[in-house]
Write a protein that holds these residues in place. Structure first.
Motif, PDB file in Angstrom:
ATOM      1  N   GLU A 100       8.735  -1.979  -4.888  1.00  0.00           N
ATOM      2  CA  GLU A 100       8.684  -2.636  -3.581  1.00  0.00           C
ATOM      3  C   GLU A 100       9.042  -4.115  -3.694  1.00  0.00           C
ATOM      4  O   GLU A 100       9.665  -4.684  -2.793  1.00  0.00           O
ATOM      5  CB  GLU A 100       7.285  -2.486  -2.963  1.00  0.00           C
ATOM      6  N   TYR A 101       8.667  -4.735  -4.818  1.00  0.00           N
ATOM      7  CA  TYR A 101       9.019  -6.144  -5.023  1.00  0.00           C
ATOM      8  C   TYR A 101      10.530  -6.301  -5.140  1.00  0.00           C
ATOM      9  O   TYR A 101      11.121  -7.219  -4.561  1.00  0.00           O
ATOM     10  CB  TYR A 101       8.325  -6.662  -6.284  1.00  0.00           C
ATOM     11  N   VAL A 102      11.174  -5.387  -5.883  1.00  0.00           N
ATOM     12  CA  VAL A 102      12.631  -5.442  -6.043  1.00  0.00           C
ATOM     13  C   VAL A 102      13.320  -5.204  -4.702  1.00  0.00           C
ATOM     14  O   VAL A 102      14.313  -5.859  -4.360  1.00  0.00           O
ATOM     15  CB  VAL A 102      13.090  -4.400  -7.085  1.00  0.00           C
ATOM     16  N   LYS A 103      12.797  -4.269  -3.902  1.00  0.00           N
ATOM     17  CA  LYS A 103      13.381  -3.946  -2.599  1.00  0.00           C
ATOM     18  C   LYS A 103      13.063  -5.001  -1.552  1.00  0.00           C
ATOM     19  O   LYS A 103      13.688  -5.029  -0.491  1.00  0.00           O
ATOM     20  CB  LYS A 103      12.880  -2.593  -2.113  1.00  0.00           C
ATOM     21  N   GLY A 104      12.081  -5.838  -1.823  1.00  0.00           N
ATOM     22  CA  GLY A 104      11.696  -6.862  -0.862  1.00  0.00           C
ATOM     23  C   GLY A 104      10.854  -6.335   0.277  1.00  0.00           C
ATOM     24  O   GLY A 104      10.778  -6.944   1.346  1.00  0.00           O
ATOM     25  N   GLN A 105      10.211  -5.193   0.071  1.00  0.00           N
ATOM     26  CA  GLN A 105       9.356  -4.606   1.100  1.00  0.00           C
ATOM     27  C   GLN A 105       7.899  -4.891   0.788  1.00  0.00           C
ATOM     28  O   GLN A 105       7.532  -5.170  -0.353  1.00  0.00           O
ATOM     29  CB  GLN A 105       9.568  -3.087   1.184  1.00  0.00           C
ATOM     30  N   SER A 106       7.076  -4.801   1.823  1.00  0.00           N
ATOM     31  CA  SER A 106       5.644  -4.971   1.623  1.00  0.00           C
ATOM     32  C   SER A 106       5.082  -3.710   0.968  1.00  0.00           C
ATOM     33  O   SER A 106       5.488  -2.599   1.295  1.00  0.00           O
ATOM     34  CB  SER A 106       4.947  -5.232   2.965  1.00  0.00           C
ATOM     35  N   PHE A 107       4.147  -3.881   0.050  1.00  0.00           N
ATOM     36  CA  PHE A 107       3.598  -2.755  -0.704  1.00  0.00           C
ATOM     37  C   PHE A 107       2.527  -2.057   0.112  1.00  0.00           C
ATOM     38  O   PHE A 107       1.665  -2.688   0.723  1.00  0.00           O
ATOM     39  CB  PHE A 107       3.021  -3.237  -2.026  1.00  0.00           C
ATOM     40  N   ALA A 108       2.572  -0.723   0.117  1.00  0.00           N
ATOM     41  CA  ALA A 108       1.556   0.072   0.803  1.00  0.00           C
ATOM     42  C   ALA A 108       1.252   1.287  -0.053  1.00  0.00           C
ATOM     43  O   ALA A 108       2.129   2.100  -0.320  1.00  0.00           O
ATOM     44  CB  ALA A 108       2.045   0.501   2.187  1.00  0.00           C
ATOM     45  N   VAL A 109       0.017   1.398  -0.527  1.00  0.00           N
ATOM     46  CA  VAL A 109      -0.372   2.531  -1.357  1.00  0.00           C
ATOM     47  C   VAL A 109      -1.084   3.561  -0.482  1.00  0.00           C
ATOM     48  O   VAL A 109      -1.859   3.220   0.409  1.00  0.00           O
ATOM     49  CB  VAL A 109      -1.284   2.077  -2.515  1.00  0.00           C
ATOM     50  N   ASN A 110      -0.794   4.846  -0.736  1.00  0.00           N
ATOM     51  CA  ASN A 110      -1.425   5.937  -0.004  1.00  0.00           C
ATOM     52  C   ASN A 110      -2.671   6.352  -0.776  1.00  0.00           C
ATOM     53  O   ASN A 110      -2.605   7.070  -1.768  1.00  0.00           O
ATOM     54  CB  ASN A 110      -0.440   7.101   0.134  1.00  0.00           C
ATOM     55  N   LEU A 111      -3.838   5.897  -0.311  1.00  0.00           N
ATOM     56  CA  LEU A 111      -5.094   6.163  -1.023  1.00  0.00           C
ATOM     57  C   LEU A 111      -5.427   7.645  -1.038  1.00  0.00           C
ATOM     58  O   LEU A 111      -5.982   8.155  -2.022  1.00  0.00           O
ATOM     59  CB  LEU A 111      -6.234   5.364  -0.375  1.00  0.00           C
ATOM     60  N   ASN A 112      -5.108   8.355   0.057  1.00  0.00           N
ATOM     61  CA  ASN A 112      -5.369   9.794   0.092  1.00  0.00           C
ATOM     62  C   ASN A 112      -4.564  10.520  -0.990  1.00  0.00           C
ATOM     63  O   ASN A 112      -5.065  11.441  -1.634  1.00  0.00           O
ATOM     64  CB  ASN A 112      -5.018  10.365   1.470  1.00  0.00           C
ATOM     65  N   ALA A 113      -3.308  10.091  -1.168  1.00  0.00           N
ATOM     66  CA  ALA A 113      -2.467  10.698  -2.200  1.00  0.00           C
ATOM     67  C   ALA A 113      -3.041  10.438  -3.585  1.00  0.00           C
ATOM     68  O   ALA A 113      -3.009  11.315  -4.458  1.00  0.00           O
ATOM     69  CB  ALA A 113      -1.045  10.163  -2.100  1.00  0.00           C
ATOM     70  N   CYS A 114      -3.559   9.228  -3.807  1.00  0.00           N
ATOM     71  CA  CYS A 114      -4.184   8.906  -5.097  1.00  0.00           C
ATOM     72  C   CYS A 114      -5.369   9.828  -5.376  1.00  0.00           C
ATOM     73  O   CYS A 114      -5.516  10.368  -6.482  1.00  0.00           O
ATOM     74  CB  CYS A 114      -4.650   7.447  -5.111  1.00  0.00           C
ATOM     75  N   LEU A 115      -6.195  10.013  -4.346  1.00  0.00           N
ATOM     76  CA  LEU A 115      -7.386  10.854  -4.513  1.00  0.00           C
ATOM     77  C   LEU A 115      -7.000  12.303  -4.759  1.00  0.00           C
ATOM     78  O   LEU A 115      -7.540  12.968  -5.659  1.00  0.00           O
ATOM     79  CB  LEU A 115      -8.269  10.733  -3.265  1.00  0.00           C
ATOM     80  N   ILE A 116      -6.055  12.810  -3.969  1.00  0.00           N
ATOM     81  CA  ILE A 116      -5.632  14.210  -4.115  1.00  0.00           C
ATOM     82  C   ILE A 116      -4.994  14.452  -5.474  1.00  0.00           C
ATOM     83  O   ILE A 116      -5.268  15.454  -6.146  1.00  0.00           O
ATOM     84  CB  ILE A 116      -4.658  14.587  -2.973  1.00  0.00           C
ATOM     85  N   ALA A 117      -4.120  13.521  -5.901  1.00  0.00           N
ATOM     86  CA  ALA A 117      -3.464  13.665  -7.202  1.00  0.00           C
ATOM     87  C   ALA A 117      -4.483  13.643  -8.336  1.00  0.00           C
ATOM     88  O   ALA A 117      -4.385  14.419  -9.300  1.00  0.00           O
ATOM     89  CB  ALA A 117      -2.437  12.552  -7.387  1.00  0.00           C
ATOM     90  N   PHE A 118      -5.492  12.777  -8.208  1.00  0.00           N
ATOM     91  CA  PHE A 118      -6.531  12.692  -9.243  1.00  0.00           C
ATOM     92  C   PHE A 118      -7.341  13.987  -9.305  1.00  0.00           C
ATOM     93  O   PHE A 118      -7.566  14.545 -10.388  1.00  0.00           O
ATOM     94  CB  PHE A 118      -7.438  11.502  -8.961  1.00  0.00           C
ATOM     95  N   ILE A 119      -7.783  14.470  -8.142  1.00  0.00           N
ATOM     96  CA  ILE A 119      -8.587  15.704  -8.103  1.00  0.00           C
ATOM     97  C   ILE A 119      -7.771  16.883  -8.636  1.00  0.00           C
ATOM     98  O   ILE A 119      -8.281  17.715  -9.396  1.00  0.00           O
ATOM     99  CB  ILE A 119      -9.070  15.979  -6.670  1.00  0.00           C
ATOM    100  N   PHE A 120      -6.500  16.937  -8.268  1.00  0.00           N
ATOM    101  CA  PHE A 120      -5.648  18.025  -8.718  1.00  0.00           C
ATOM    102  C   PHE A 120      -5.454  17.980 -10.231  1.00  0.00           C
ATOM    103  O   PHE A 120      -5.422  19.012 -10.910  1.00  0.00           O
ATOM    104  CB  PHE A 120      -4.293  17.965  -8.011  1.00  0.00           C
ATOM    105  N   SER A 121      -5.331  16.782 -10.784  1.00  0.00           N
ATOM    106  CA  SER A 121      -5.150  16.650 -12.231  1.00  0.00           C
ATOM    107  C   SER A 121      -6.393  17.150 -12.971  1.00  0.00           C
ATOM    108  O   SER A 121      -6.279  17.829 -14.002  1.00  0.00           O
ATOM    109  CB  SER A 121      -4.847  15.196 -12.603  1.00  0.00           C
ATOM    110  N   VAL A 122      -7.585  16.810 -12.457  1.00  0.00           N
ATOM    111  CA  VAL A 122      -8.828  17.283 -13.088  1.00  0.00           C
ATOM    112  C   VAL A 122      -8.928  18.803 -12.973  1.00  0.00           C
ATOM    113  O   VAL A 122      -9.306  19.489 -13.932  1.00  0.00           O
ATOM    114  CB  VAL A 122     -10.046  16.601 -12.443  1.00  0.00           C
ATOM    115  N   PHE A 123      -8.549  19.327 -11.807  1.00  0.00           N
ATOM    116  CA  PHE A 123      -8.571  20.779 -11.607  1.00  0.00           C
ATOM    117  C   PHE A 123      -7.632  21.475 -12.590  1.00  0.00           C
ATOM    118  O   PHE A 123      -7.970  22.522 -13.174  1.00  0.00           O
ATOM    119  CB  PHE A 123      -8.164  21.110 -10.177  1.00  0.00           C
ATOM    120  N   VAL A 124      -6.443  20.891 -12.782  1.00  0.00           N
ATOM    121  CA  VAL A 124      -5.474  21.455 -13.726  1.00  0.00           C
ATOM    122  C   VAL A 124      -6.070  21.487 -15.126  1.00  0.00           C
ATOM    123  O   VAL A 124      -5.944  22.483 -15.861  1.00  0.00           O
ATOM    124  CB  VAL A 124      -4.161  20.637 -13.697  1.00  0.00           C
TER     125      VAL A 124
END
Length: 397
Positions: free
Chosen positions: A349-373
């Motif tokens: 996002e810094y290279v593109k010059g855009q404001s950074f926005a993280v998807n917290l729900n995606a972080c949580l889902i990816a984390f839970i899925f990794s533990v499940f795996v």
């Protein structure tokens, strides 16, 4: 279980290379999901910033371009239509009429072609447009059609390079007829929904109806919803109402900036979900890697398992030990993947010059899925360890 977790960390420390290779698949999978969703969220935010927050509650209605049926009714944007629309469609706060004309504006030896809009009182304020200097039209100026003008910033700079446009008189020429207008305001450079004010000129619609075209139909109708979150639904209601009046589809073009943003946001979310699902496959590959490593680990630690069983450890204890170990790998990999994903997203996002926005729900889902795996693919090795015969395990066979 805490003791099992600490023992797992000790085993990871002894087998650094193997542990790192096990973590790598999980880290890549989680990081990929976060990068994709974060870039999607940032793009949606950038789209929102491009359109601006003003004017999101406005619905634009213009004449359609599709061929009408022979018995279809021609829709006229007159005062009767304004009253009928307000009475028959819910969630409307106010309706503005606007007429557009091509004009040449000049001041002294300087002239500029511009899109000129004849607007009603409160139209610019409704869009949240701000002034750099001067003021907007008042009710009296609109009603009596007084010759006052509000200019966009670029147009004002072109006509008045030295500044101070307010209070000066300009010549507006439309259809080979010239009128003199006093500039009463200059608009700031800004983004305001569907209204591009930069090179525009605005005059009272009262003047247009008295001096240019008596009792004119509006070229476009701007409908303000009671709130921005109702603009998309209002777009559909107006479209349906106009079609019921004319007896044909596409008799009018109805659009709102909010509905466009909603559609683009929906497309971005769909693409993010699809790409995230593809990225999540690497998590499954990482899970298979964890299973293979755990099978090797069980084989290497047969004597340890035999000793624990000989000392009274139950099959459930052995199974829990190896499940905790496989879950710990995916848990640590998930945490590291989140940090890696956020870091790469911020850099992109810094290279593109855009404001950074993280998807917290995606972080949580990816984390839970990794533990499940990790737990899922650790079940088979853990079950193998639990079923080992302690005598054969102590022999190391």
């Amino acid at each position: 279980m805490l003791e099992d977790f600490l023992n797992a960390l000790q085993n990871f420390k002894r087998q650094k290379t193997r542990t790192f290779l096990s973590l790598l698949g999980v880290i890549i999978g989680v990081a990929s999901v976060i990068i994709i969703t974060s870039l999607g969220s940032s793009s949606s935010k950038e789209i929102q910033n491009t359109f601006g927050s003003a004017g999101l509650d406005v619905v634009s209605v213009t004449g359609g371009f599709m061929r009408r049926k022979r018995d279809a009714v021609t829709l006229r944007f007159d005062e009767a239509f304004r009253e009928d629309l307000f009475d028959n469609v819910k969630d409307i706060k106010k309706i503005w009429y606007k007429n557009n004309l091509s004009a040449t504006l000049s001041y002294g030896d300087t002239s500029s072609s511009s899109s000129c809009s004849a607007i009603e009182y409160g139209y610019l304020e409704m869009y949240g447009i701000e002034l750099e200097s001067g003021r907007f039209f008042n009710v009296t100026e609109n009603f009596y059609g007084m010759q006052k003008a509000v200019l966009g910033k670029s147009l004002a700079d072109a006509l008045f390079p030295s500044g101070d446009a307010v209070g000066k008189s300009i010549l507006l020429t439309a259809s080979k007829i010239s009128f003199r207008f006093e500039v009463i305001g200059v608009i700031k450079e800004q983004t305001s929904g569907m209204e591009n004010t930069s090179n525009a000129a605005y005059i009272p619609r009262g003047f247009y109806s008295k001096k240019i075209k008596p009792n004119p139909e509006a070229s476009s109708v701007m409908v303000q919803a009671t709130s921005a979150d109702k603009a998309t639904a209002l777009t559909e209601k107006i479209q349906s109402y106009c079609e019921s009046l004319t007896g044909t589809q596409y008799s009018v073009n109805v659009m709102s900036m909010q509905s466009m943003i909603d559609q683009m946001d929906s497309i971005m979310k769909t693409m993010s979900v699809m790409l995230s699902a593809i990225a999540a496959i690497s998590l499954l590959v990482g899970g298979i890697g964890i299973m293979n490593i755990m099978i090797v680990t069980v084989t290497e630690r047969r004597q340890e398992i035999g000793i624990r069983k000989a000392l009274g450890a139950s099959p459930a204890d052995i199974k829990r030990q190896f499940l905790v170990e496989s879950a710990a790998i995916s848990l640590i990999g998930g945490v590291l993947g989140i940090f890696v994903g956020i870091g790469i997203s911020m850099a992109a996002e810094y290279v593109k010059g855009q404001s950074f926005a993280v998807n917290l729900n995606a972080c949580l889902i990816a984390f839970i899925f990794s533990v499940f795996v990790g737990i899922f693919f650790g079940l088979n090795p853990a079950a193998r360890a639990a079923k080992l015969d302690p005598v054969l395990a102590l022999q190391g066979e």
